[in-house]
Design an enzyme around this catalytic site. Sequence first.
Site, PDB file in Angstrom:
ATOM      1  N   ASP A 209      -3.591 -13.903  53.212  1.00 57.82           N
ATOM      2  CA  ASP A 209      -4.071 -15.202  53.689  1.00 57.82           C
ATOM      3  C   ASP A 209      -5.439 -15.506  53.090  1.00 57.82           C
ATOM      4  OD1 ASP A 209      -6.326 -14.343  55.784  1.00 57.82           O
ATOM      5  OD2 ASP A 209      -4.630 -12.980  56.019  1.00 57.82           O
ATOM      6  N   ASP A 211      -8.188 -16.135  55.018  1.00 57.94           N
ATOM      7  CA  ASP A 211      -9.111 -16.070  56.147  1.00 57.94           C
ATOM      8  C   ASP A 211      -9.192 -17.459  56.769  1.00 57.94           C
ATOM      9  OD1 ASP A 211     -10.699 -14.096  57.584  1.00 57.94           O
ATOM     10  OD2 ASP A 211     -12.450 -15.266  57.012  1.00 57.94           O
TER      11      ASP A 211
END
Length: 293
Positions: A209, A211
Site C-alpha cells: 500500500d 500508507d
Amino acid sequence: MARRLGVIGGSGVSQVAGLEGAAEVTVDTPWGAPSGPVITGRIAGTEVAFLQRHGPGHPHSPTSVPYRANIDALKRLGCTEVLSLSACGSFREEMAPGDFVIVDQYIDRSFAREKSFFGPGCVAHVGLAHPTCARLSALAATAAEAAGVRVHRGGTYLVMEGPQFSTLAESRLYREVWGCDVIGMTNMPEAKLAREAELCYASVAMITDYDSWHEDHGAVEVTTILKVLGANAEAGSRLVGALAPALGAALSPHDPCPCGCDRALDHAIVTAPQARDPVLVAKLDAVAGRVLR
C-alpha cells in the site's frame, strides 16, 4: 560448517514452496519460545530453515513477536544468513504495491520491545551503521528479479510500533521531512538482534500500500492490504527458491562475510570477564558463544 539460510516470513508468508525433506522442529531458547516451530529442509541442496514471524495463524502482534527467541532459534539451528520477508507501506510513487524493496537503512521508532540479547552483567555495543548485509542483499535482489518481481535496490525503512497504521501527519513527516522510503512494524529489533548474533541479515520489504499520504489511494486499510498480500507471498516464495541455490553456489562453507557481519562481536563486549553475570552468559551460548567460550 555448511551455510544454512534462515527465512523469516511476515504477514501472508506461511510457507516456502519447494522445500525438500521438510521437517517441523521445535526449538527451546533461553529467551522463551519462538513464534512457532521452525520448518527445515533443502532447496537445490541448500539447507533452509523457515519461521513464521507472527506464528501459525498470526497470533503475535508486531510488539509481541518474540524477536530474541526467533533469532536465537535460527542461530541455534546453524543458520548463517537470515532473509526477512515483510509487508510494508510505501512513501514513494515509484515504489508501488507489488514491488519489493531491498532495505539498506532503518529509522527505528519502536519503543515497547526488548532490543538486545545483552544487558546488565554482560554489556555489548555492536556497530549498526550498515544494518543489513550488502552481499546477502545483492543476492536477494538478483533472486527477486529472477522471480519476476520489480525490485528497488536500497531504501530506508521506518519502523513504527503499531499495531495502528500512521496518521496522515505522521505519514507526511516520514515521507517529506525524514526522507523514508517504506514503513513497517517488524524489522526492528530483528535486524539489531541478527547483528548481535553475528548473522548476515537482508530485508525484502514487500509493498502492499501507499500508507496514508497518497491522495489518490486514501488511508491504508487491512482489506486493501489483503488483496496484495497473496500475490506478494507467492513472489516471496519464488524469491527464496531462487536465492537458496544462488547462496550455495556463491558462498563456500568457510567464506567470511565481507561486511563483517559474522565477526560483529569481535570487539563489542565491554564487560570484563570477572564482572560478567554467569546467568546471562549462559543464555548467550548460541548467540555469542564464539567470543564468550
